[in-house]
Motif scaffolding. Structure first.
Motif, PDB file in Angstrom:
ATOM      1  N   VAL A 163       0.857  -1.181   0.000  1.00 55.84           N
ATOM      2  CA  VAL A 163       0.000   0.000   0.000  1.00 55.84           C
ATOM      3  C   VAL A 163       0.894   1.232   0.000  1.00 55.84           C
ATOM      4  N   GLY A 164       0.629   2.142  -0.913  1.00 53.04           N
ATOM      5  CA  GLY A 164       1.458   3.349  -1.004  1.00 53.04           C
ATOM      6  C   GLY A 164       2.543   3.193  -2.042  1.00 53.04           C
ATOM      7  N   THR A 165       3.655   3.867  -1.804  1.00 56.30           N
ATOM      8  CA  THR A 165       4.781   3.863  -2.727  1.00 56.30           C
ATOM      9  C   THR A 165       6.076   3.548  -1.968  1.00 56.30           C
ATOM     10  N   PRO A 166       7.148   3.137  -2.677  1.00 56.24           N
ATOM     11  CA  PRO A 166       8.433   2.935  -2.000  1.00 56.24           C
ATOM     12  C   PRO A 166       8.960   4.177  -1.310  1.00 56.24           C
ATOM     13  N   LEU A 167       8.586   5.350  -1.814  1.00 55.98           N
ATOM     14  CA  LEU A 167       9.036   6.579  -1.154  1.00 55.98           C
ATOM     15  C   LEU A 167       8.480   6.673   0.261  1.00 55.98           C
ATOM     16  N   ILE A 168       7.215   6.305   0.430  1.00 55.79           N
ATOM     17  CA  ILE A 168       6.632   6.301   1.779  1.00 55.79           C
ATOM     18  C   ILE A 168       7.301   5.241   2.645  1.00 55.79           C
ATOM     19  N   ALA A 169       7.578   4.071   2.062  1.00 56.73           N
ATOM     20  CA  ALA A 169       8.260   3.019   2.818  1.00 56.73           C
ATOM     21  C   ALA A 169       9.654   3.463   3.245  1.00 56.73           C
ATOM     22  N   ALA A 170      10.363   4.175   2.358  1.00 55.29           N
ATOM     23  CA  ALA A 170      11.696   4.658   2.706  1.00 55.29           C
ATOM     24  C   ALA A 170      11.633   5.716   3.799  1.00 55.29           C
ATOM     25  N   LEU A 171      10.636   6.586   3.743  1.00 57.83           N
ATOM     26  CA  LEU A 171      10.491   7.604   4.791  1.00 57.83           C
ATOM     27  C   LEU A 171      10.160   6.962   6.135  1.00 57.83           C
ATOM     28  N   ILE A 172       9.308   5.948   6.126  1.00 58.38           N
ATOM     29  CA  ILE A 172       8.999   5.247   7.379  1.00 58.38           C
ATOM     30  C   ILE A 172      10.237   4.546   7.917  1.00 58.38           C
ATOM     31  N   GLY A 173      11.017   3.910   7.020  1.00 58.79           N
ATOM     32  CA  GLY A 173      12.241   3.242   7.458  1.00 58.79           C
ATOM     33  C   GLY A 173      13.264   4.210   8.014  1.00 58.79           C
ATOM     34  N   TYR A 174      13.415   5.361   7.356  1.00 64.98           N
ATOM     35  CA  TYR A 174      14.360   6.355   7.857  1.00 64.98           C
ATOM     36  C   TYR A 174      13.906   6.898   9.209  1.00 64.98           C
ATOM     37  N   SER A 175      12.611   7.105   9.375  1.00 63.77           N
ATOM     38  CA  SER A 175      12.097   7.594  10.653  1.00 63.77           C
ATOM     39  C   SER A 175      12.354   6.584  11.764  1.00 63.77           C
ATOM     40  N   ALA A 176      12.179   5.288  11.447  1.00 62.50           N
ATOM     41  CA  ALA A 176      12.454   4.253  12.450  1.00 62.50           C
ATOM     42  C   ALA A 176      13.931   4.244  12.831  1.00 62.50           C
ATOM     43  N   ASN A 177      14.813   4.391  11.848  1.00 62.43           N
ATOM     44  CA  ASN A 177      16.243   4.455  12.148  1.00 62.43           C
ATOM     45  C   ASN A 177      16.574   5.661  13.014  1.00 62.43           C
ATOM     46  N   PHE A 178      15.948   6.788  12.709  1.00 62.13           N
ATOM     47  CA  PHE A 178      16.279   8.013  13.434  1.00 62.13           C
ATOM     48  C   PHE A 178      15.796   7.959  14.884  1.00 62.13           C
ATOM     49  N   PHE A 179      14.528   7.589  15.086  1.00 60.43           N
ATOM     50  CA  PHE A 179      13.965   7.657  16.435  1.00 60.43           C
ATOM     51  C   PHE A 179      14.423   6.500  17.321  1.00 60.43           C
ATOM     52  N   LEU A 180      14.704   5.331  16.743  1.00 61.71           N
ATOM     53  CA  LEU A 180      15.084   4.175  17.552  1.00 61.71           C
ATOM     54  C   LEU A 180      16.578   4.082  17.811  1.00 61.71           C
ATOM     55  N   LEU A 181      17.412   4.615  16.919  1.00 63.77           N
ATOM     56  CA  LEU A 181      18.859   4.458  17.065  1.00 63.77           C
ATOM     57  C   LEU A 181      19.602   5.789  17.087  1.00 63.77           C
ATOM     58  N   GLN A 182      19.353   6.648  16.097  1.00 64.79           N
ATOM     59  CA  GLN A 182      20.134   7.880  15.999  1.00 64.79           C
ATOM     60  C   GLN A 182      19.795   8.862  17.121  1.00 64.79           C
ATOM     61  N   GLU A 183      18.531   8.939  17.497  1.00 67.51           N
ATOM     62  CA  GLU A 183      18.139   9.873  18.555  1.00 67.51           C
ATOM     63  C   GLU A 183      18.789   9.522  19.891  1.00 67.51           C
ATOM     64  N   PRO A 184      18.855   8.239  20.318  1.00 69.86           N
ATOM     65  CA  PRO A 184      19.597   7.930  21.546  1.00 69.86           C
ATOM     66  C   PRO A 184      21.075   8.306  21.477  1.00 69.86           C
ATOM     67  N   VAL A 185      21.698   8.121  20.305  1.00 70.04           N
ATOM     68  CA  VAL A 185      23.110   8.512  20.157  1.00 70.04           C
ATOM     69  C   VAL A 185      23.259  10.020  20.280  1.00 70.04           C
ATOM     70  N   ASN A 186      22.367  10.778  19.659  1.00 69.31           N
ATOM     71  CA  ASN A 186      22.442  12.236  19.763  1.00 69.31           C
ATOM     72  C   ASN A 186      22.280  12.709  21.201  1.00 69.31           C
ATOM     73  N   ASP A 187      21.378  12.062  21.944  1.00 74.42           N
ATOM     74  CA  ASP A 187      21.209  12.431  23.355  1.00 74.42           C
ATOM     75  C   ASP A 187      22.480  12.178  24.149  1.00 74.42           C
ATOM     76  N   ILE A 188      23.150  11.075  23.875  1.00 74.25           N
ATOM     77  CA  ILE A 188      24.397  10.755  24.591  1.00 74.25           C
ATOM     78  C   ILE A 188      25.477  11.780  24.289  1.00 74.25           C
ATOM     79  N   LEU A 189      25.619  12.149  23.016  1.00 77.42           N
ATOM     80  CA  LEU A 189      26.677  13.091  22.633  1.00 77.42           C
ATOM     81  C   LEU A 189      26.409  14.497  23.173  1.00 77.42           C
ATOM     82  N   HIS A 190      25.147  14.849  23.388  1.00 78.14           N
ATOM     83  CA  HIS A 190      24.822  16.194  23.878  1.00 78.14           C
ATOM     84  C   HIS A 190      24.871  16.294  25.394  1.00 78.14           C
ATOM     85  N   GLU A 191      24.767  15.145  26.077  1.00 77.85           N
ATOM     86  CA  GLU A 191      24.742  15.181  27.540  1.00 77.85           C
ATOM     87  C   GLU A 191      26.113  15.405  28.147  1.00 77.85           C
ATOM     88  N   ASN A 192      27.158  14.989  27.487  1.00 75.83           N
ATOM     89  CA  ASN A 192      28.509  15.064  28.049  1.00 75.83           C
ATOM     90  C   ASN A 192      29.353  16.006  27.211  1.00 75.83           C
TER      91      ASN A 192
END
Length: 363
Positions: free
Chosen positions: A198-227
């Motif tokens: 359902v939808g297009t690969p562009l939507i699937a890619a945006l959902i995948g990128y959002s999952a990567n950002f919020f589940l993995l990249q965001e915790p790393v950014n919090d760590i780098l900003h805290e110290n």
């Protein structure tokens, strides 16, 4: 002029068929273009001559023309060229533009459906090719995303003009333009089985990128900003190829002159502690996109748990023995102490790069 597609009669100078919308080319035949007489059988009897352009037409054609002309009495103006056209025509016979809005929408929808199908095929082929030959997979995924952009770029609504009968609202246009279309792709190995998207690969890619950002990249950014000790350090954390959820890539992108090896190690341990509750099959340690080491998911989860318990002997000196380098050899030579193995791990991870000479010298 008779339309070769629907066999309907049109005016001699018509630019398009008023019945089916096919573009017409008016070519006047010359004397040389007329077919010569054909000789039949052995007696060389000449065939009957073909009727010339001025020959009378059949009665059925005359009646069809009369009916056509009677229906043409109900005419309207083309909204593009202001020419007189029948009320039920598809294309203007003067300028060739599509004037039937329903026909325009149906044609646009057919074109978009074909493009969306092709984009999903390219996208799925690219995901599979990433595991075998990465450049082909990346190109195929890029082609699928470009086709998705082309899918959204094709307008569903006909071009508006001051003479349009009705004008659709912005909400209706966006609803048709961003419609979530279903695509069914048959599986060659399984009969009567299909993959439905359902939808297009562009939507699937945006959902995948959002999952990567919020589940993995965001915790790393919090760590780098805290110290403050991590200021200037750049780390990218994502799933393998951004689509394989069982494998994490911890990619060290850059360091500043402030960082020491213990700072780099502490940042990695903080990340392991943040995601220790999740289960992964493998974690790859990379430097600027090049994989250097890998550790299995169970050992990575234990690393985060032991760091939370402040077991520094394990996270500093036992940890390097759990790593597998890219070349398949053990990173710790036999007989080396725990401290030497830790320093050797950091040298092989990023210390041999010219941009991290200060870190290498600091070791």
């Amino acid at each position: 002029m008779r339309c070769p597609e629907c066999k309907a009669l049109n005016e001699p100078a018509a630019a398009a068929c008023a019945s089916c919308g096919l573009l017409l080319l008016n070519v006047t035949p010359t004397a040389d273009d007329r077919a010569p007489a054909v000789l039949l059988n052995s007696a060389m009897t000449p065939a009957p001559a073909l009727p010339l352009a001025g020959a009378p037409r059949r009665r059925s054609e005359d009646l069809a023309v009369k009916r056509r002309r009677s229906s043409d009495l109900d005419t309207e103006q083309c909204r593009f060229c202001s020419g007189a056209i029948p009320a039920n025509t598809i294309r203007c016979k003067h300028c060739g533009e599509v004037v039937d809005e329903d026909f325009y929408r149906e044609r646009a929808q057919r074109t978009r459906s074909r493009i969306n199908y092709a984009s999903w095929v390219m996208y799925l082929f690219g995901l599979g090719a990433l595991l075998v030959f990465r450049p082909v997979g990346v190109l195929s995924i890029a082609a699928g995303l470009l086709l998705s952009i082309a899918y959204y770029a094709i307008p569903v609504e006909p071009p508006s003009s001051s003479k349009s009968k009705t004008k659709a609202s912005l909400g209706a246009i966006l609803k048709r333009q961003l419609k979530m279309e279903r695509v069914s792709i048959p599986l060659p190995a399984f009969r009567h089985k299909k993959l439905v998207f359902v939808g297009t690969p562009l939507i699937a890619a945006l959902i995948g990128y959002s999952a990567n950002f919020f589940l993995l990249q965001e915790p790393v950014n919090d760590i780098l900003h805290e110290n403050a000790a991590f200021r200037g350090m750049e780390v990218s954390a994502h799933y393998q190829y951004y689509v394989v959820p069982g494998v994490i890539v911890y990619d060290l992108q850059g360091l500043s002159f402030r960082q020491t090896p213990i700072d780099v190690h502490t940042a990695f341990l903080e990340f392991a502690k943040k995601v220790k509750e999740k289960r992964y099959s493998r974690v790859d340690l990379s430097y600027r996109g090049a994989r250097k080491f890998s550790i299995d998911g169970a050992s990575f989860a234990k690393l985060g748990t032991e760091y939370a318990k402040r077991n520094f002997d394990y996270v500093l000196y036992s940890f390097p023995g759990l790593l597998q380098p890219e070349d398949g050899t053990k990173p710790i030579p036999a007989g080396t102490s725990g401290r030497d193995s830790l320093l050797d791990f950091h040298r092989k991870w990023y210390g041999q790069d010219q941009l991290t000479k200060t870190v290498a010298n600091g070791l």
